[in-house]
Motif scaffolding. Structure first.
Motif, PDB file in Angstrom:
ATOM      1  N   THR A 261      37.608  44.586  42.751  1.00  0.00           N
ATOM      2  CA  THR A 261      37.232  42.885  42.450  1.00  0.00           C
ATOM      3  C   THR A 261      38.707  42.297  42.395  1.00  0.00           C
ATOM      4  O   THR A 261      38.219  40.886  42.596  1.00  0.00           O
ATOM      5  CB  THR A 261      36.346  43.137  41.032  1.00  0.00           C
ATOM      6  N   LEU A 262      39.103  42.352  41.336  1.00  0.00           N
ATOM      7  CA  LEU A 262      40.605  41.715  41.486  1.00  0.00           C
ATOM      8  C   LEU A 262      40.856  40.929  42.739  1.00  0.00           C
ATOM      9  O   LEU A 262      41.424  39.856  43.000  1.00  0.00           O
ATOM     10  CB  LEU A 262      41.303  42.455  40.451  1.00  0.00           C
ATOM     11  N   LYS A 263      41.232  42.419  43.547  1.00  0.00           N
ATOM     12  CA  LYS A 263      42.221  41.518  44.744  1.00  0.00           C
ATOM     13  C   LYS A 263      40.151  40.895  45.281  1.00  0.00           C
ATOM     14  O   LYS A 263      41.257  39.571  46.136  1.00  0.00           O
ATOM     15  CB  LYS A 263      41.651  43.075  45.929  1.00  0.00           C
ATOM     16  N   GLN A 264      39.138  40.799  45.562  1.00  0.00           N
ATOM     17  CA  GLN A 264      38.193  40.060  46.166  1.00  0.00           C
ATOM     18  C   GLN A 264      38.758  39.007  46.105  1.00  0.00           C
ATOM     19  O   GLN A 264      38.205  37.897  45.941  1.00  0.00           O
ATOM     20  CB  GLN A 264      37.037  41.036  45.746  1.00  0.00           C
ATOM     21  N   PHE A 265      38.620  39.022  43.938  1.00  0.00           N
ATOM     22  CA  PHE A 265      38.584  37.329  43.541  1.00  0.00           C
ATOM     23  C   PHE A 265      40.097  36.518  44.198  1.00  0.00           C
ATOM     24  O   PHE A 265      39.792  35.166  44.567  1.00  0.00           O
ATOM     25  CB  PHE A 265      38.759  37.433  41.824  1.00  0.00           C
ATOM     26  N   ARG A 266      40.838  36.790  43.803  1.00  0.00           N
ATOM     27  CA  ARG A 266      41.776  36.573  44.380  1.00  0.00           C
ATOM     28  C   ARG A 266      42.480  35.949  45.461  1.00  0.00           C
ATOM     29  O   ARG A 266      42.248  35.002  45.938  1.00  0.00           O
ATOM     30  CB  ARG A 266      43.522  37.413  43.895  1.00  0.00           C
TER      31      ARG A 266
ATOM     32  N   ILE B 108      31.653  39.749  34.163  1.00  0.00           N
ATOM     33  CA  ILE B 108      31.728  40.512  35.165  1.00  0.00           C
ATOM     34  C   ILE B 108      33.152  42.049  34.911  1.00  0.00           C
ATOM     35  O   ILE B 108      32.805  42.857  35.782  1.00  0.00           O
ATOM     36  CB  ILE B 108      32.520  39.824  36.469  1.00  0.00           C
ATOM     37  N   LEU B 109      35.074  41.301  34.495  1.00  0.00           N
ATOM     38  CA  LEU B 109      35.456  41.673  35.342  1.00  0.00           C
ATOM     39  C   LEU B 109      35.678  43.336  33.581  1.00  0.00           C
ATOM     40  O   LEU B 109      36.172  44.019  33.791  1.00  0.00           O
ATOM     41  CB  LEU B 109      36.910  40.777  33.812  1.00  0.00           C
ATOM     42  N   LEU B 110      34.795  42.733  33.161  1.00  0.00           N
ATOM     43  CA  LEU B 110      34.540  43.806  31.806  1.00  0.00           C
ATOM     44  C   LEU B 110      33.666  45.077  32.435  1.00  0.00           C
ATOM     45  O   LEU B 110      34.033  46.068  32.068  1.00  0.00           O
ATOM     46  CB  LEU B 110      33.808  43.670  30.377  1.00  0.00           C
ATOM     47  N   GLU B 111      32.461  44.770  32.951  1.00  0.00           N
ATOM     48  CA  GLU B 111      31.806  44.968  33.960  1.00  0.00           C
ATOM     49  C   GLU B 111      32.636  46.135  35.064  1.00  0.00           C
ATOM     50  O   GLU B 111      32.378  47.751  34.465  1.00  0.00           O
ATOM     51  CB  GLU B 111      30.720  44.747  34.322  1.00  0.00           C
ATOM     52  N   THR B 112      33.549  46.025  35.253  1.00  0.00           N
ATOM     53  CA  THR B 112      34.036  46.709  36.144  1.00  0.00           C
ATOM     54  C   THR B 112      35.246  47.680  36.280  1.00  0.00           C
ATOM     55  O   THR B 112      35.427  49.032  36.139  1.00  0.00           O
ATOM     56  CB  THR B 112      34.822  45.459  37.322  1.00  0.00           C
ATOM     57  N   ILE B 113      35.280  46.960  34.417  1.00  0.00           N
ATOM     58  CA  ILE B 113      36.814  48.477  33.329  1.00  0.00           C
ATOM     59  C   ILE B 113      36.005  49.322  33.230  1.00  0.00           C
ATOM     60  O   ILE B 113      36.473  50.212  33.888  1.00  0.00           O
ATOM     61  CB  ILE B 113      37.202  47.334  32.739  1.00  0.00           C
ATOM     62  N   ASP B 114      34.675  49.100  33.245  1.00  0.00           N
ATOM     63  CA  ASP B 114      34.055  50.604  32.727  1.00  0.00           C
ATOM     64  C   ASP B 114      33.746  51.862  33.817  1.00  0.00           C
ATOM     65  O   ASP B 114      33.393  52.307  33.683  1.00  0.00           O
ATOM     66  CB  ASP B 114      32.868  49.636  32.138  1.00  0.00           C
ATOM     67  N   ASN B 115      33.775  50.835  35.163  1.00  0.00           N
ATOM     68  CA  ASN B 115      33.342  51.095  35.679  1.00  0.00           C
ATOM     69  C   ASN B 115      34.825  52.334  36.421  1.00  0.00           C
ATOM     70  O   ASN B 115      34.612  52.772  37.363  1.00  0.00           O
ATOM     71  CB  ASN B 115      32.748  50.747  37.133  1.00  0.00           C
ATOM     72  N   THR B 116      35.425  51.887  35.557  1.00  0.00           N
ATOM     73  CA  THR B 116      36.761  52.624  36.357  1.00  0.00           C
ATOM     74  C   THR B 116      37.924  53.350  35.093  1.00  0.00           C
ATOM     75  O   THR B 116      37.677  53.646  34.685  1.00  0.00           O
ATOM     76  CB  THR B 116      37.957  51.484  36.859  1.00  0.00           C
ATOM     77  N   VAL B 117      37.647  54.606  36.122  1.00  0.00           N
ATOM     78  CA  VAL B 117      37.858  55.519  35.527  1.00  0.00           C
ATOM     79  C   VAL B 117      39.508  55.820  35.700  1.00  0.00           C
ATOM     80  O   VAL B 117      39.590  56.987  36.561  1.00  0.00           O
ATOM     81  CB  VAL B 117      37.032  56.868  35.560  1.00  0.00           C
TER      82      VAL B 117
END
Length: 197
Positions: free
Chosen positions: A8-13, A62-71
């Motif tokens: 997500t970060l890479k895409q938005f950047r 959106i960022l918080l949701e992606t962190i929840d998906n990141t294990v």
């Protein structure tokens, strides 16, 4: 499967046509920090999440949701100058923690180099090792990351008092056994997300 924080970060950047260096300058961090986030090696804290949200004009949820998906795969290291003890201990740890990345070192200096570029969640350290002993190695690891859980390994239980003064959270007598690993994991100072027995 939902996107990870790194994706997500890479895409938005890239959508904003920013280089890693440009984003790093906007966030007041090093470029390597951005690289670590985009490869999934690290995750930013709450303050930096807020900065990222503002800089990239993203809803923080959106960022918080992606962190929840990141294990994050927990990094476990074992440092012992005796290779036979190292192999045996790594086998025990690897069998008990199949979702962790377990790396062994016979050199404390190599372990420190690894810790500077990889977040170490748990470190099993022999106390008696050449020039840099385990007590000193523990102090250096905790300077790099104060949330590293350190468990000492030794054949000499009389080190216990001195060992507690270094910030370690556990102590095991060699050879490392499955029971000792299970017992110590219930006593970690800093819980490790994604670590499963």
């Amino acid at each position: 499967m939902k996107d990870s924080f790194a994706d997500t970060l890479k895409q938005f950047r890239t959508d904003k046509k920013l280089s890693q260096q440009q984003l790093a300058d906007m966030l007041f961090v090093e470029r390597t920090t951005i690289a670590n986030w985009e490869t999934g090696r690290r995750i930013p804290d709450a303050v930096l999440l807020l900065r990222i949200s503002k800089c990239l004009d993203i809803d923080i949820n959106i960022l918080l949701e992606t962190i929840d998906n990141t294990v994050e795969e927990p990094n476990v290291i074992m440092v012992d100058d005796e290779s036979i003890i190292l192999k045996g201990g790594m086998s025990v740890i690897g069998n008990l923690l199949p979702n962790a990345s377990v790396t062994g070192f016979t050199s404390p200096t190599e372990a420190l180099t690894f810790a500077k570029s990889n977040r170490v969640h748990l470190a099993y350290i022999d106390i008696e090792m050449g020039k840099l002993n385990g007590l000193e190695l523990c102090r250096e690891l905790l300077k790099i990351n104060p949330r590293t859980n350190v468990i000492y390994l030794t054949a000499y239980p009389d080190y216990a008092l001195e060992a507690w003064d270094t910030g370690a959270c556990g102590f095991a007598v060699k050879p490392l056994s499955a029971e000792q690993v299970r017992d110590q994991l219930t006593r970690l100072r800093f819980p490790i997300r994604g670590l499963r027995l």
